[in-house]
Design an enzyme around this catalytic site. Structure first.
Site, PDB file in Angstrom:
ATOM      1  N   GLU A 282       0.787  -1.311   0.048  1.00  0.00           N
ATOM      2  CA  GLU A 282      -0.172  -0.044   0.100  1.00  0.00           C
ATOM      3  C   GLU A 282       0.801   1.041   0.200  1.00  0.00           C
ATOM      4  O   GLU A 282       0.606   2.014  -0.138  1.00  0.00           O
ATOM      5  CB  GLU A 282      -0.813  -0.030   1.339  1.00  0.00           C
ATOM      6  CG  GLU A 282      -2.221  -0.633   0.750  1.00  0.00           C
ATOM      7  CD  GLU A 282      -3.219  -0.859   1.586  1.00  0.00           C
ATOM      8  OE1 GLU A 282      -3.615   0.426   3.063  1.00  0.00           O
ATOM      9  OE2 GLU A 282      -4.067  -0.671   1.763  1.00  0.00           O
ATOM     10  N   HIS A 303       7.905 -26.847  -1.901  1.00  0.00           N
ATOM     11  CA  HIS A 303       8.500 -27.944  -1.820  1.00  0.00           C
ATOM     12  C   HIS A 303       6.865 -27.383  -3.213  1.00  0.00           C
ATOM     13  O   HIS A 303       5.937 -28.662  -3.318  1.00  0.00           O
ATOM     14  CB  HIS A 303       6.899 -28.686  -0.927  1.00  0.00           C
ATOM     15  CG  HIS A 303       8.540 -29.594  -0.574  1.00  0.00           C
ATOM     16  ND1 HIS A 303       9.325 -30.944  -0.251  1.00  0.00           N
ATOM     17  CD2 HIS A 303       9.785 -28.658   1.112  1.00  0.00           C
ATOM     18  CE1 HIS A 303      10.504 -30.697   0.007  1.00  0.00           C
ATOM     19  NE2 HIS A 303      10.107 -30.132   0.919  1.00  0.00           N
ATOM     20  N   LYS A 417     -14.331   0.046  -3.966  1.00  0.00           N
ATOM     21  CA  LYS A 417     -15.025   0.210  -2.844  1.00  0.00           C
ATOM     22  C   LYS A 417     -16.275   0.786  -3.747  1.00  0.00           C
ATOM     23  O   LYS A 417     -17.271   0.864  -3.751  1.00  0.00           O
ATOM     24  CB  LYS A 417     -14.719   1.250  -2.194  1.00  0.00           C
ATOM     25  CG  LYS A 417     -13.926   0.934  -0.599  1.00  0.00           C
ATOM     26  CD  LYS A 417     -13.376   1.424   0.504  1.00  0.00           C
ATOM     27  CE  LYS A 417     -12.344   0.941   0.844  1.00  0.00           C
ATOM     28  NZ  LYS A 417     -11.888   2.071   1.513  1.00  0.00           N
TER      29      LYS A 417
HETATM   30  O1  PA5 Z   1      -3.134   1.258   5.866  1.00  0.00           O
HETATM   31  C1  PA5 Z   1      -4.307   1.415   5.669  1.00  0.00           C
HETATM   32  O2  PA5 Z   1      -4.772   3.038   6.031  1.00  0.00           O
HETATM   33  C2  PA5 Z   1      -5.578   1.355   5.518  1.00  0.00           C
HETATM   34  O3  PA5 Z   1      -5.261  -0.744   4.690  1.00  0.00           O
HETATM   35  C3  PA5 Z   1      -6.679   1.015   6.385  1.00  0.00           C
HETATM   36  O4  PA5 Z   1      -5.727   0.554   7.983  1.00  0.00           O
HETATM   37  C4  PA5 Z   1      -8.553  -0.462   6.313  1.00  0.00           C
HETATM   38  O5  PA5 Z   1      -8.533   0.199   4.452  1.00  0.00           O
HETATM   39  C5  PA5 Z   1      -8.580  -0.324   7.007  1.00  0.00           C
HETATM   40  O6  PA5 Z   1      -9.362   1.236   7.376  1.00  0.00           O
HETATM   41  P1  PA5 Z   1      -9.884   1.436   8.614  1.00  0.00           P
HETATM   42  O7  PA5 Z   1      -9.791   1.497   9.592  1.00  0.00           O
HETATM   43  O8  PA5 Z   1     -10.661   3.172   8.228  1.00  0.00           O
HETATM   44  O9  PA5 Z   1     -10.914   1.022   8.679  1.00  0.00           O
END
Ligand code: PA5
Length: 440
Positions: A282, A303, A417
């Site tokens: 990310e 394996h 989303k």
């Molecule tokens: O690293 C990030 O920002 C994302 O992976 C969020 O943690 C994830 O989308 C969850 O978001 P939230 O904590 O707002 O529900």
């Protein structure tokens, strides 16, 4: 006392590291000075110190939930779950569930699997359970859906007032549906500060409460992170985060190694890799750039993935997470008949076999054109996991800036989303709904 150690010598030469060192140091200075992209999300940098004031409170909440409940359900997705899951799985007895140790920690809101939720609801039926609901935005669909389902069940089983004592929410200070709900219902809450992004939040209540609930020592975790924060201020030759960011970027830029595999020889580290994949994926995968983070658990996956790694397309680099000392000892027995031919191992520790598998794999992969970097944790405990977490976070910030991306946003996550909401006819998505249906 030993510290986490990094070795890049089987991946890149010291001359090449010397050449990229100024770029890595410049990226680190941008990170530390807060002058880079996403600089409003640097609250994690000093979290090991800033969180200290909250530790006692987190411990006392964990104590209450542990005393009162058979099962604690941690709801969250992405950065709101992977860090806690990684530490808990690394430290828990591999057979804790079968041994019936209490309380059990289970996870929800990390998928939308109907069968998963059905089975979880069944498990929780007539059991005393509590819920830790974690969402920074307070609006993420997966955890919100799980929270509504399980909150309803808890209220039905315990009554609304008793249920209140068994629900803890970790969310934004002011914004989001989870904050509104928690305030209205009077749940115990912890705040995720604005300047800490989800995947950098494991050392905040997001990670610390579920880890304390599993019975682990969050003070020691934080001590380890603090020690690593100091190490990350050291010069290049003593700074594993800087060396790691530099090495992987050389391999990516100069050798076309587009995929990094984080591999372990310790089955409990599976979720550490999952956490690492989210952190790097990310943070770096944007603007058409980024090292693709992959993982494997060795020797298991030798394996299944071993052939490809040894001999497939040469776009791989490998980073080994090695644990120097296991926490327990198992000696291989002698057998008079030796029908399996294994007496050459008699009297040896199982870990000696594992370490030779590790060494043999490293040599084979280097011979096969897979550069090999290695982190060594002196042992698997809270302190060294704390060191490792901070080191990977710090290196991720440096590496993102070396790639010239903003490591602290994740705009690409919104695309699915938007489509999902349009397909579900969420109010406000009417235009998108029409457009998307025309494509089907
Ligand atoms: O690293 C990030 O920002 C994302 O992976 C969020 O943690 C994830 O989308 C969850 O978001 P939230 O904590 O707002 O529900």
């Amino acid at each position: 006392m030993k510290d986490l150690h990094f070795d890049y010598t089987k991946a890149v030469s010291s001359e090449r590291v010397a050449a990229i060192r100024p770029t890595a140091e410049a990226a680190m200075n941008v990170l530390k000075s807060g002058n880079g992209a996403g600089n409003d999300f640097l609250g994690w940098l000093n979290l090991p110190h800033d969180i200290e004031a909250q530790i006692s409170d987190i411990e006392s909440t964990a104590r209450l939930l542990r005393e009162e409940c058979e099962i604690i359900v941690c709801i969250g997705i992405g950065g709101s779950y992977l860090g806690a899951k990684a530490v808990n799985e690394a430290l828990l007895n591999s057979f804790a569930q079968l041994e019936g140790s209490k309380p059990q920690i289970v996870y929800a809101g990390q998928n939308i699997g109907e069968d998963y939720l059905y089975e979880l609801q069944n498990l929780l039926r007539n059991r005393k359970f509590s819920i830790i609901s974690i969402s920074k935005s307070g609006t993420t669909t997966e955890p919100a859906l799980a929270f509504r389902l399980l909150k309803t069940q808890l209220e039905q089983q315990q009554g609304k007032d008793a249920a209140k004592r068994l629900i803890v929410c970790i969310t934004d200070r002011k914004r989001g549906a989870l904050r509104t709900l928690a305030t209205q219902e009077g749940y115990k809450t912890y705040v995720i500060e604005d300047n800490i992004g989800g995947r950098f939040s494991v050392l905040s209540p997001v990670g610390l409460l579920p880890i304390a609930c599993a019975g682990f020592d969050i003070r020691s975790l934080i001590e380890g992170a603090k020690r690593m924060q100091d190490i990350c201020n050291l010069p290049f030759d003593e700074n594993p985060a800087l060396q790691y960011a530099a090495s992987r970027n050389i391999l990516y830029r100069e050798e076309g190694k587009k995929v990094e595999m984080l591999v372990n020889f310790h089955p409990k580290l599976h979720y550490v890799s999952e956490w690492w994949k989210q952190l790097y994926g990310e943070s770096e995968g944007k603007n058409g750039k980024g090292i693709f983070p992959a993982s494997a658990d060795f020797t298991t996956d030798l394996h299944s993935m071993g052939q490809y790694i040894q001999d497939g397309e040469r776009h791989l680099m490998e980073t080994v997470l090695s644990v120097e000392q296991p926490n327990h000892e198992v000696i291989f027995p002698h057998d008079e008949q030796n029908l399996d031919g294994l007496n050459f191992l008699a009297g040896k520790r199982v870990d000696e076999v594992n370490k030779m598998a590790e060494l043999g794999t490293m040599l084979a992969h280097v011979d096969g054109g897979v550069p090999n970097m290695k982190f060594t944790l002196p042992c698997l405990n809270e302190y060294y996991l704390g060191q490792m977490i901070y080191m990977f976070e710090f290196a991720c910030g440096i590496s993102g800036y070396m790639l010239e991306v903003n490591p602290f946003n994740q705009p690409g996550v919104e695309a699915y989303k938007k489509n999902m909401f349009a397909l579900l006819d969420k109010p406000g998505y009417e235009e998108e709904s029409k457009a998307i249906r025309a494509r089907l």
